[in-house]
Design a protein around this motif. Structure first.
Motif, PDB file in Angstrom:
ATOM      1  N   MET A   1       0.848  -1.181   0.000  1.00 35.62           N
ATOM      2  CA  MET A   1       0.000   0.000   0.000  1.00 35.62           C
ATOM      3  C   MET A   1       0.885   1.232   0.000  1.00 35.62           C
ATOM      4  O   MET A   1       1.644   1.452   0.952  1.00 35.62           O
ATOM      5  CB  MET A   1      -0.909  -0.021   1.234  1.00 35.62           C
ATOM      6  N   ASP A   2       0.818   2.047  -1.098  1.00 38.56           N
ATOM      7  CA  ASP A   2       1.662   3.231  -1.217  1.00 38.56           C
ATOM      8  C   ASP A   2       3.136   2.879  -1.042  1.00 38.56           C
ATOM      9  O   ASP A   2       3.917   3.642  -0.468  1.00 38.56           O
ATOM     10  CB  ASP A   2       1.239   4.286  -0.193  1.00 38.56           C
ATOM     11  N   GLY A   3       3.518   1.699  -1.524  1.00 39.06           N
ATOM     12  CA  GLY A   3       4.910   1.267  -1.475  1.00 39.06           C
ATOM     13  C   GLY A   3       5.345   0.616  -0.185  1.00 39.06           C
ATOM     14  O   GLY A   3       6.492   0.186  -0.062  1.00 39.06           O
ATOM     15  N   ILE A   4       4.459   0.524   0.806  1.00 34.55           N
ATOM     16  CA  ILE A   4       4.804  -0.030   2.112  1.00 34.55           C
ATOM     17  C   ILE A   4       4.194  -1.429   2.238  1.00 34.55           C
ATOM     18  O   ILE A   4       3.040  -1.632   1.863  1.00 34.55           O
ATOM     19  CB  ILE A   4       4.281   0.878   3.238  1.00 34.55           C
ATOM     20  N   PRO A   5       4.927  -2.424   2.752  1.00 33.90           N
ATOM     21  CA  PRO A   5       4.372  -3.780   2.869  1.00 33.90           C
ATOM     22  C   PRO A   5       3.062  -3.793   3.648  1.00 33.90           C
ATOM     23  O   PRO A   5       2.944  -3.172   4.703  1.00 33.90           O
ATOM     24  CB  PRO A   5       5.468  -4.538   3.625  1.00 33.90           C
ATOM     25  N   GLN A   6       2.081  -4.489   3.103  1.00 30.46           N
ATOM     26  CA  GLN A   6       0.739  -4.531   3.684  1.00 30.46           C
ATOM     27  C   GLN A   6       0.437  -5.945   4.175  1.00 30.46           C
ATOM     28  O   GLN A   6       0.180  -6.849   3.379  1.00 30.46           O
ATOM     29  CB  GLN A   6      -0.302  -4.129   2.635  1.00 30.46           C
ATOM     30  N   PRO A   7       0.475  -6.188   5.493  1.00 32.97           N
ATOM     31  CA  PRO A   7       0.035  -7.505   5.970  1.00 32.97           C
ATOM     32  C   PRO A   7      -1.458  -7.671   5.712  1.00 32.97           C
ATOM     33  O   PRO A   7      -2.225  -6.707   5.808  1.00 32.97           O
ATOM     34  CB  PRO A   7       0.356  -7.466   7.466  1.00 32.97           C
TER      35      PRO A   7
ATOM     36  N   VAL B   1      12.374   9.106  -9.941  1.00 31.88           N
ATOM     37  CA  VAL B   1      11.506   8.013  -9.479  1.00 31.88           C
ATOM     38  C   VAL B   1      11.817   7.703  -8.014  1.00 31.88           C
ATOM     39  O   VAL B   1      12.977   7.561  -7.619  1.00 31.88           O
ATOM     40  CB  VAL B   1      11.679   6.756 -10.343  1.00 31.88           C
ATOM     41  N   GLN B   2      10.767   7.595  -7.226  1.00 31.87           N
ATOM     42  CA  GLN B   2      10.900   7.302  -5.805  1.00 31.87           C
ATOM     43  C   GLN B   2      10.527   5.840  -5.554  1.00 31.87           C
ATOM     44  O   GLN B   2       9.524   5.355  -6.083  1.00 31.87           O
ATOM     45  CB  GLN B   2       9.988   8.212  -4.978  1.00 31.87           C
ATOM     46  N   TYR B   3      11.340   5.170  -4.762  1.00 35.95           N
ATOM     47  CA  TYR B   3      11.079   3.772  -4.428  1.00 35.95           C
ATOM     48  C   TYR B   3      11.048   3.589  -2.913  1.00 35.95           C
ATOM     49  O   TYR B   3      11.798   4.237  -2.180  1.00 35.95           O
ATOM     50  CB  TYR B   3      12.177   2.851  -4.986  1.00 35.95           C
TER      51      TYR B   3
ATOM     52  N   VAL C   1      15.329   8.080  -3.751  1.00 34.17           N
ATOM     53  CA  VAL C   1      14.904   8.915  -4.873  1.00 34.17           C
ATOM     54  C   VAL C   1      16.037   8.923  -5.882  1.00 34.17           C
ATOM     55  O   VAL C   1      17.155   9.359  -5.573  1.00 34.17           O
ATOM     56  CB  VAL C   1      14.578  10.355  -4.425  1.00 34.17           C
ATOM     57  N   LEU C   2      15.773   8.425  -7.079  1.00 38.99           N
ATOM     58  CA  LEU C   2      16.832   8.316  -8.082  1.00 38.99           C
ATOM     59  C   LEU C   2      17.164   9.684  -8.646  1.00 38.99           C
ATOM     60  O   LEU C   2      16.286  10.513  -8.878  1.00 38.99           O
ATOM     61  CB  LEU C   2      16.405   7.368  -9.202  1.00 38.99           C
ATOM     62  N   ALA C   3      18.456   9.916  -8.868  1.00 38.21           N
ATOM     63  CA  ALA C   3      18.938  11.187  -9.405  1.00 38.21           C
ATOM     64  C   ALA C   3      19.942  10.907 -10.512  1.00 38.21           C
ATOM     65  O   ALA C   3      20.644   9.884 -10.500  1.00 38.21           O
ATOM     66  CB  ALA C   3      19.575  12.039  -8.307  1.00 38.21           C
ATOM     67  N   LYS C   4      20.021  11.794 -11.468  1.00 41.87           N
ATOM     68  CA  LYS C   4      20.899  11.612 -12.622  1.00 41.87           C
ATOM     69  C   LYS C   4      22.357  11.536 -12.170  1.00 41.87           C
ATOM     70  O   LYS C   4      22.826  12.371 -11.396  1.00 41.87           O
ATOM     71  CB  LYS C   4      20.733  12.768 -13.610  1.00 41.87           C
ATOM     72  N   GLY C   5      23.037  10.509 -12.632  1.00 39.81           N
ATOM     73  CA  GLY C   5      24.450  10.345 -12.315  1.00 39.81           C
ATOM     74  C   GLY C   5      24.731   9.794 -10.937  1.00 39.81           C
ATOM     75  O   GLY C   5      25.896   9.700 -10.542  1.00 39.81           O
TER      76      GLY C   5
ATOM     77  N   VAL D   1      12.755  -6.110  -2.430  1.00 38.76           N
ATOM     78  CA  VAL D   1      11.680  -5.634  -3.300  1.00 38.76           C
ATOM     79  C   VAL D   1      11.695  -4.109  -3.298  1.00 38.76           C
ATOM     80  O   VAL D   1      11.795  -3.486  -2.232  1.00 38.76           O
ATOM     81  CB  VAL D   1      10.307  -6.151  -2.820  1.00 38.76           C
ATOM     82  N   SER D   2      11.594  -3.522  -4.489  1.00 36.01           N
ATOM     83  CA  SER D   2      11.544  -2.064  -4.643  1.00 36.01           C
ATOM     84  C   SER D   2      10.238  -1.687  -5.330  1.00 36.01           C
ATOM     85  O   SER D   2       9.951  -2.158  -6.438  1.00 36.01           O
ATOM     86  CB  SER D   2      12.731  -1.568  -5.472  1.00 36.01           C
ATOM     87  N   VAL D   3       9.440  -0.850  -4.656  1.00 36.03           N
ATOM     88  CA  VAL D   3       8.124  -0.470  -5.165  1.00 36.03           C
ATOM     89  C   VAL D   3       8.120   1.023  -5.501  1.00 36.03           C
ATOM     90  O   VAL D   3       8.362   1.852  -4.620  1.00 36.03           O
ATOM     91  CB  VAL D   3       7.018  -0.764  -4.141  1.00 36.03           C
ATOM     92  N   PRO D   4       7.854   1.394  -6.763  1.00 36.11           N
ATOM     93  CA  PRO D   4       7.783   2.821  -7.103  1.00 36.11           C
ATOM     94  C   PRO D   4       6.539   3.459  -6.490  1.00 36.11           C
ATOM     95  O   PRO D   4       5.471   2.843  -6.468  1.00 36.11           O
ATOM     96  CB  PRO D   4       7.717   2.819  -8.632  1.00 36.11           C
ATOM     97  N   THR D   5       6.685   4.674  -6.004  1.00 45.01           N
ATOM     98  CA  THR D   5       5.543   5.346  -5.373  1.00 45.01           C
ATOM     99  C   THR D   5       5.069   6.554  -6.168  1.00 45.01           C
ATOM    100  O   THR D   5       4.075   7.187  -5.771  1.00 45.01           O
ATOM    101  CB  THR D   5       5.906   5.800  -3.949  1.00 45.01           C
TER     102      THR D   5
END
Length: 251
Positions: A1-7, A173-175, A198-202, A225-229
């Protein structure tokens, strides 16, 4: 849920909360209805949050280091995504009902520059990875004790295992990144379960953690596991959940 593990619970509210449930399907070509029951881990009135459901192929398989030493084609993923609109704030989830897997310590988030060596390592065959490639794609690397990922690793019965996870590529992109043992999400003693990058150029985003070995079984499946948000911010690009290969940790 919103990138966070959901039991979640399977079919009935009286079932226990787990992060994964293994389904034994009697027929491959027949629809099997089932229900996920859960209290969302996140969400306020008026929010519309992404929910990602990921199936893992043959999750019960684990190498025995006699006849098998790797996962082969098992533990690949199939993803489905949807969204939930919150007409009211999410209720507070009963923490006592959530599986406790506080195996992680000494978490450190950092960045390092993208190098030519890194680009060459991900190039090969018909694929050449350069800085322009990274504007549209995401890559990751997983290190155990500073060694790049492999099929299995013998570990001690006690002490800690140093894990380094690196993710880089599509700027902006945020993961949320989570570490799993035997398909259960790991936490710190403070309850931190996901780690934002948060991915950044370079740049390469780096997460270092220590896993407490005495808490592991004799045979344990490990992966990240990486989930984009914020995938919706890039509608023209393919930005989806990614899972590292499964690695066997055995004692």
């Amino acid at each position: 849920m919103d990138g966070i593990p959901q039991p979640y619970k399977f079919n009935i509210a009286e079932a226990p909360y787990e992060y994964i449930h293994i389904f034994d399907l009697e027929e491959d070509d027949k629809d099997t209805p089932f229900t996920f029951v859960f209290t969302p881990v996140s969400g306020k009135q008026g929010d519309t949050l992404d929910i990602t459901i990921t199936s893992i192929y043959n999750p019960a398989f684990i190498p025995d280091m006699k006849e098998t030493s790797s996962y082969g084609g098992y533990h690949t993923t199939l993803q489905a995504s949807d969204s939930l609109y919150f007409e009211k704030d999410a209720d507070v989830l009963d923490q006592a009902s959530i599986p406790k897997n506080d195996y992680i310590s000494n978490v450190r988030l950092s960045t390092e520059p993208v190098t030519d060596e890194l680009l060459e390592r991900h190039s090969g065959g018909l694929q050449e990875v350069d800085l322009e490639t990274l504007d549209k794609r995401e890559f990751s690397e997983l290190y155990l004790e500073n060694k790049l990922e492999f099929d299995n690793m013998q570990v001690d019965h006690s002490g800690t295992l140093h894990v380094t996870f690196k993710i880089f590529g599509h700027p902006g992109v945020q993961y949320q990144n989570m570490f799993y043992i035997n398909h259960q999400a790991l936490t710190t003693k403070d309850g931190d379960i996901s780690f934002k990058t948060v991915l950044a150029k370079g740049e390469v985003a780096v997460i270092d953690v220590e896993i407490e070995l005495e808490k592991l079984d004799d045979f344990s499946t490990f992966y990240v596991v990486s989930v984009p948000t914020n995938a919706a911010d890039f509608p023209d690009d393919v930005i989806v959940l990614t899972k590292s290969r499964s690695i066997l940790l055995y004692k």
